[in-house]
Design a protein around this motif. Structure first.
Motif, mmCIF file in Angstrom:
data_model
loop_
_atom_site.group_PDB
_atom_site.id
_atom_site.type_symbol
_atom_site.label_atom_id
_atom_site.label_comp_id
_atom_site.label_asym_id
_atom_site.label_seq_id
_atom_site.Cartn_x
_atom_site.Cartn_y
_atom_site.Cartn_z
ATOM 1 N N TRP A 131 0.834 -1.201 0.000
ATOM 2 C CA TRP A 131 0.000 0.000 0.000
ATOM 3 C C TRP A 131 0.870 1.252 0.000
ATOM 4 O O TRP A 131 1.866 1.325 0.721
ATOM 5 C CB TRP A 131 -0.860 0.049 1.251
ATOM 6 N N SER A 133 0.275 5.191 1.156
ATOM 7 C CA SER A 133 -0.657 5.793 2.099
ATOM 8 C C SER A 133 -0.291 7.242 2.368
ATOM 9 O O SER A 133 0.846 7.657 2.155
ATOM 10 C CB SER A 133 -0.637 4.991 3.414
ATOM 11 N N ASP A 134 -1.279 7.998 2.876
ATOM 12 C CA ASP A 134 -1.001 9.372 3.291
ATOM 13 C C ASP A 134 -0.707 9.464 4.785
ATOM 14 O O ASP A 134 -0.519 10.557 5.321
ATOM 15 C CB ASP A 134 -2.156 10.301 2.926
ATOM 16 N N PHE A 147 -2.781 2.802 8.701
ATOM 17 C CA PHE A 147 -2.686 3.034 7.262
ATOM 18 C C PHE A 147 -4.012 2.953 6.512
ATOM 19 O O PHE A 147 -4.109 3.413 5.377
ATOM 20 C CB PHE A 147 -1.645 2.086 6.647
ATOM 21 N N ASP A 148 -5.047 2.385 7.124
ATOM 22 C CA ASP A 148 -6.358 2.419 6.474
ATOM 23 C C ASP A 148 -7.228 3.533 7.044
ATOM 24 O O ASP A 148 -8.426 3.598 6.760
ATOM 25 C CB ASP A 148 -7.065 1.066 6.593
ATOM 26 N N TRP A 152 -5.334 5.736 0.717
ATOM 27 C CA TRP A 152 -4.335 4.727 0.381
ATOM 28 C C TRP A 152 -4.614 4.183 -1.013
ATOM 29 O O TRP A 152 -5.723 4.296 -1.530
ATOM 30 C CB TRP A 152 -4.319 3.598 1.415
ATOM 31 N N GLU A 154 -3.699 0.570 -3.194
ATOM 32 C CA GLU A 154 -3.123 -0.773 -3.176
ATOM 33 C C GLU A 154 -2.458 -1.038 -4.523
ATOM 34 O O GLU A 154 -3.101 -0.962 -5.572
ATOM 35 C CB GLU A 154 -4.213 -1.804 -2.913
ATOM 36 N N LEU A 178 0.382 10.663 -1.284
ATOM 37 C CA LEU A 178 0.681 9.373 -0.661
ATOM 38 C C LEU A 178 2.190 9.280 -0.415
ATOM 39 O O LEU A 178 2.960 9.065 -1.347
ATOM 40 C CB LEU A 178 0.185 8.234 -1.539
ATOM 41 N N SER A 182 3.291 0.796 3.139
ATOM 42 C CA SER A 182 3.086 -0.186 4.196
ATOM 43 C C SER A 182 2.932 -1.569 3.583
ATOM 44 O O SER A 182 2.317 -1.721 2.525
ATOM 45 C CB SER A 182 1.820 0.145 5.005
ATOM 46 N N TRP A 184 0.843 -4.288 4.195
ATOM 47 C CA TRP A 184 -0.424 -4.309 4.920
ATOM 48 C C TRP A 184 -1.053 -5.703 4.864
ATOM 49 O O TRP A 184 -1.245 -6.263 3.790
ATOM 50 C CB TRP A 184 -1.363 -3.291 4.293
ATOM 51 N N SER A 191 -0.277 -3.467 9.896
ATOM 52 C CA SER A 191 0.944 -3.264 9.116
ATOM 53 C C SER A 191 2.050 -4.169 9.636
ATOM 54 O O SER A 191 2.326 -4.197 10.833
ATOM 55 C CB SER A 191 1.385 -1.806 9.208
#
Length: 199
Positions: A131, A133-134, A147-148, A152, A154, A178, A182, A184, A191
């Protein structure tokens, strides 16, 4: 006699239920992955590190000697060198499972982008994904589940828990927003390890 006959169906029901629970637990947790490795050794792109941007020196309007000379040509600045460019990178930190290696964000010569995991190692596990992610990377248990929480993207299933690997990044992914990667575990929303992607 009746008691003996009645206990046989009950024993079969319990045996079938137990086997079903074991099969489901094996599928869901996949415990054998904790003692097996999937090694990947993909060819990773060679990338140049961009030269730092230079700024014009400060000038004092009252001091003619500090003024920049007039340009002698109106030709545009030379373009950046052709080839792949390393635009961000970071070292993995451990979350639920020990994770090491380097994540690199590379702009390809054709304008596309790839995420490269170099010298990567983590534990194997069920339903692992890569992933972007921000969310910031936080050391320790506080960083396992973040991370969710935000945005994000994938990229793919993790190809292997060890070795060099490359993931294409779709053109519609906002790489300015982003800024972390991670590993994930989608099944358990945790993570295994993560890295900040810094310029």
């Amino acid at each position: 006699m009746w008691k003996r006959l009645a206990t046989k169906p009950l024993t079969w029901v319990l045996a079938v239920a137990l086997l079903g629970a074991v099969a489901f637990g094996g599928y869901w947790f996949q415990p054998w992955k904790l003692v097996t490795d999937e090694v990947v050794d993909e060819a990773v792109p060679v990338a140049q590190v961009p030269a730092p941007q230079t700024t014009e020196p400060d000038t004092d309007p009252a001091d003619p000697a500090s003024a920049s000379p007039e340009p002698t040509s109106s030709a545009p600045a030379s373009p950046s060198p052709a080839g792949n460019q390393l635009i961000a990178a970071g070292e993995f930190v451990t979350h639920e499972h020990e994770t090491t290696g380097t994540a690199q964000l590379i702009r390809l010569a054709d304008g596309g982008h790839q995420l490269v995991l170099r010298d990567f190692a983590t534990s194997n596990g069920p339903d692992l994904r890569v992933w972007l992610s921000d969310q910031p990377v936080i050391d320790g248990r506080d960083g396992w589940f973040v991370f969710d929480d935000g945005r994000w993207a994938e990229l793919d299933r993790l190809k292997g828990n060890r070795g060099n690997q490359v993931y294409d990044i779709p053109d519609d992914v906002d790489l300015d927003a982003l800024t972390s990667v991670s590993i994930w575990c989608k099944r358990f929303s945790v993570s295994f390890g993560a890295a900040d992607l810094s310029a």
